[in-house]
Design an enzyme around this catalytic site. Structure first.
Site, PDB file in Angstrom:
ATOM      1  N   ASP A 157       0.827  -1.204   0.000  1.00  0.00           N
ATOM      2  CA  ASP A 157       0.000   0.000   0.000  1.00  0.00           C
ATOM      3  C   ASP A 157       0.863   1.257   0.000  1.00  0.00           C
ATOM      4  O   ASP A 157       1.950   1.286   0.587  1.00  0.00           O
ATOM      5  CB  ASP A 157      -0.899   0.005   1.238  1.00  0.00           C
ATOM      6  CG  ASP A 157      -1.661   1.310   1.381  1.00  0.00           C
ATOM      7  OD1 ASP A 157      -2.547   1.559   0.542  1.00  0.00           O
ATOM      8  OD2 ASP A 157      -1.346   2.083   2.308  1.00  0.00           O
TER       9      ASP A 157
ATOM     10  N   GLU B 105       1.165  -0.521  -5.160  1.00  0.00           N
ATOM     11  CA  GLU B 105       0.155   0.510  -5.374  1.00  0.00           C
ATOM     12  C   GLU B 105       0.887   1.827  -5.625  1.00  0.00           C
ATOM     13  O   GLU B 105       1.230   2.550  -4.703  1.00  0.00           O
ATOM     14  CB  GLU B 105      -0.770   0.647  -4.159  1.00  0.00           C
ATOM     15  CG  GLU B 105      -1.944   1.580  -4.430  1.00  0.00           C
ATOM     16  CD  GLU B 105      -2.510   2.242  -3.188  1.00  0.00           C
ATOM     17  OE1 GLU B 105      -3.715   2.526  -3.163  1.00  0.00           O
ATOM     18  OE2 GLU B 105      -1.744   2.498  -2.247  1.00  0.00           O
TER      19      GLU B 105
END
Length: 772
Positions: A418, A473
């Protein structure tokens, strides 16, 4: 496992050391603008010429094979050497940033060499959870905690009535506090499941109680939102621990990822459990032909509304959904269904919580004595969270060990990292619009410490589990992010194609059907580095958070409340909405990347949006659930979108087009709103016109022969009008002069005619020729 990783390290280190000796005349040192020494070395990392026999390493329930590196000697490599990293050979336009790329690779090698020297190798370094936190050794509980700033320390908890006077800890030269607690008879001194905390004294003389940084379990009072968590000593008896029974599935050629949040997976307004998800949701995922599950919000986070991104306890599973053993049951069940399981890992930042988070260890000490940077550099102003000091030795141990913990203890098959964009740059991507200019990626704004950490992380995970899948990401599109570390890249397998959802939202919110530019849409879908793999998606969890809507709800809105029954004629809004929902998701999959991702529920057009329980909505779960009864009801049209999603994935399973390098758009017909392209051996046609159906529409193709329908969004099984006859055989005609593409039809040597219904898409496959 450690020996294999050492061999991998030695290849890196020996090679660069040898290159320094052999190419000393080419070795130049320069002072970089950011103040660190740049080593501009002549390095060459060619393709591996052979592999040594893989070493079998026992890990959990099956042997993992770690591929060894090539056996060619260093001298042979130097003979082939150029002055370029492999990433520059692949993309020569990176040459102007060669110093930056070589410098970061040298910093990676330097840290690898230091880890080898002082820790016995990267794999051993990442076994921090066997040293820190709570472990058992020779009839004792050993507890260790890194807190160099502390003046004194104790362990307190239920086991000693929260009086630490009898459990004072000792500090070593590296700032590590330790305590040995002998068993009481045949029983551990600390009872499994009891509360514990690390109590330490700051320089101001005050005492602080914190959850141990390496805690493996943390809980909160049931039903109490927003309360601080308690650290729990987790050490169940051996006979009660979950034992994995199923082998890990092989890494898929093209990931078809089902992004899921266990807590919100119930159809009831409550937090769902790991066991419920395993038994009730995993079979749905398998039935829809996905091969990978990405689990969000697994790492413990005290604020449920953060979607799992404000992590408080990095080695603990979220207790809202169950115990560690129940999560293991979920993963084991997924493996039994042939599904890889990725964990959403958050190493980009940490919760700012003090009482129950890692931030509680920060009392304003220097960055070298803290998990985080100091001052503004250590705080993310938009996320209200703390930022790691990625160059710190113990932070690297903590984070790398965290990755190995999830891979080995829980048998996860990989990670979705993330917030990678925030890690890559000092500006964290805030107020940045990346244009593709390489200076945006390689400059003083680049957080080289974080990049080197990510290189270490990817090197580690690929070494300990060769079938892992690691996804970044990243919205910036940094070149080299998804190239191997040995080539000078950062080492991810895939990045998320994050610009695609934004493009679809722009069209769905602001453009009529007639205003859609197919050139713009096609460009957005193909706008990626062909040498680095992407996971395409039309919508993930981000697009449906409160304040926005799912794509189905953007398309159909309130009509979904009363016009989804198959027993009544579909309104024009519903017919258009379902048609475009299928087309948007499918063209994104087929043209947008090398894999595909879907968020839980969007496969059947889940209505409304996602809103987690919070003070602002009265702690309501009303929008934090999945209405599975919608897709399970045979009289509702949700089943049509779900059936098409299932068929999309099955098409990939049958033909493997996502892993094909043959991607060619032969026609973008703006006036008729048609896109025709080939991927793999298939021919795709998308008709976005809201009204016009074209009979005898001519499409180009590469191979001559007979073609038939492989997939048709207009099929009645998918809620379409059934305008295409699937039994029709389409025979090709040659186009132009053989060997002269300029004389072909749309640069294709063959063509065939077909029916293209409005707002629909079809896929055609070449029928194999009969063999005698």
């Amino acid at each position: 496992m450690m020996l294999t990783t050492r061999y991998r390290l030695n290849e890196h280190v020996a090679f660069v050391q040898g290159t320094r000796r052999e190419l000393a005349s080419l070795h130049k040192l320069r002072r970089g603008r950011t103040g660190f020494l740049l080593a501009n070395m002549a390095c060459n990392f060619t393709q591996r010429v052979e592999e040594i026999q893989g070493l079998k390493i026992s890990s959990g329930r099956k042997s993992l094979t770690i591929s060894a590196l090539e056996s060619a000697t260093l001298h042979q490599q130097i003979e082939k050497a150029t002055s370029r990293l492999k990433v520059i050979e692949i993309d020569p336009t990176l040459t102007s940033h060669e110093d930056h790329l070589v410098s970061r690779y040298n910093l990676f090698l330097q840290r690898m060499q230091e880890i080898e020297e002082y820790e016995g190798g990267l794999a051993n370094f990442a076994l921090g959870y066997k040293k820190f936190g709570f472990n058992r050794e020779d009839g004792c509980i050993i507890y260790r905690e890194w807190a160099p700033f502390a003046q004194a320390a104790q362990l307190v908890g239920d086991f000693n009535g929260w009086n630490g006077s009898g459990h004072q800890m000792e500090k070593d030269q590296f700032g590590v506090w330790s305590l040995q607690i002998p068993d009481q008879g045949e029983k551990p001194a600390i009872v499994h499941g009891s509360k514990v905390k690390f109590r330490f004294q700051g320089k101001n003389g005050s005492w602080y109680d914190r959850i141990p940084a390496w805690i493996k379990w943390a809980t909160v009072q049931a039903g109490k939102m927003g309360a601080a968590y308690d650290g729990i000593y987790w050490e169940p008896p051996a006979e009660k621990r979950y034992k994995f029974r199923h082998p890990r599935p092989s890494k898929p050629t093209a990931p078809l990822i089902y992004e899921a949040h266990v807590g919100m997976s119930s159809k009831e307004p409550r937090v769902a459990s790991y066991v419920e998800f395993a038994d009730q949701v995993l079979p749905r995922i398998k039935e829809n032909n996905y091969n990978t599950v990405q689990l969000m919000a697994v790492m413990e986070h005290s604020y449920y509304g953060s979607f799992g991104y404000h992590v408080t306890n990095f080695f603990a599973v979220s207790s809202r959904s169950g115990t560690p053993d129940e999560l293991k049951y979920l993963i084991d069940k997924a493996h039994s269904l042939g599904l890889q399981v990725l964990i959403d890992v958050v190493h980009s930042h940490a919760s700012s919580n003090v009482e129950d988070g890692l931030n509680g260890f920060d009392l304003g000490q220097s960055s070298q004595d803290s998990y985080f940077y100091t001052g503004e550099r250590g705080y993310h102003k938009l996320w209200d969270s703390r930022l790691f000091n990625y160059n710190n030795w113990e932070v690297q141990r903590f984070l790398l060990s965290n990755l190995r913990w999830w891979i080995e203890e829980y048998q996860f098959d990989g990670f979705r990292f993330d917030g990678v964009t925030s890690m890559l740059y000092h500006h964290h991507g805030i107020n940045m619009s990346f244009s593709g200019n390489y200076r945006e990626y390689f400059s003083e704004a680049t957080n080289v410490d974080a990049v080197v950490y990510l290189m270490l992380a990817n090197e580690l995970v690929h070494a300990i589990y060769s079938d892992c899948t690691i996804v970044a990401e990243d919205v910036s599109g940094m070149p080299t992010l998804c190239r191997a570390v040995i080539e000078g890249g950062v080492g991810f397998d895939h990045r998320l194609a994050m610009g695609i959802p934004d493009k679809w939202i722009q069209y769905l919110k602001h453009k009529s059907d007639e205003e859609w530019s197919l050139n713009d849409i096609t460009y957005s879908l193909l706008n990626r580095r062909v040498t680095e793999k992407c996971i395409a998606y039309a919508e993930s969890h981000d697009q449906s958070l409160v304040g926005d809507k799912t794509f189905a709800f953007l398309l159909m809105d309130k009509e979904m409340y009363y016009n989804m029954s198959v027993f009544q004629e579909a309104s024009s809004i519903i017919q258009r909405g379902i048609s475009l929902h299928k087309m948007i998701h499918f063209i994104t999959m087929a043209l947008g990347g090398d894999g595909y991702l879907n968020f839980m529920g969007n496969e059947f057009g889940h209505p409304e949006w996602v809103d987690f329980p919070r003070e602002g909505n009265g702690w309501s779960h009303d929008k934090c659930l999945r209405q599975w009864d919608l897709v399970d009801s045979d009289h509702l049209r949700y089943k049509h979108m779900n059936n098409f999603d299932k068929a999309m994935n099955l098409l990939e399973q049958r033909f493997g087009f996502l892993s094909s390098t043959n991607v060619l758009v032969s026609c973008i017909d703006e006036s008729n709103k048609i896109i025709v392209f080939e991927r793999g051996s298939l021919v795709f046609i998308f008709n976005f016109h809201p009204l016009n159906t074209y009979s005898g529409y001519k499409v180009g193709c590469n191979l001559p022969g007979k073609y038939k329908v492989a997939l048709d969004s207009d099929s009645q099984d998918f809620g379409g009008l059934g305008r295409v006859d699937h039994e029709v055989e389409h025979f090709t005609s040659p186009e132009g002069v053989p060997g002269k593409p300029e004389t072909n039809f749309n640069n294709r040597p063959n063509s065939f005619l077909l029916l293209s219904p409005s707002q629909s898409c079809q896929v055609y496959y070449k029928v194999p020729e009969a063999t005698n």
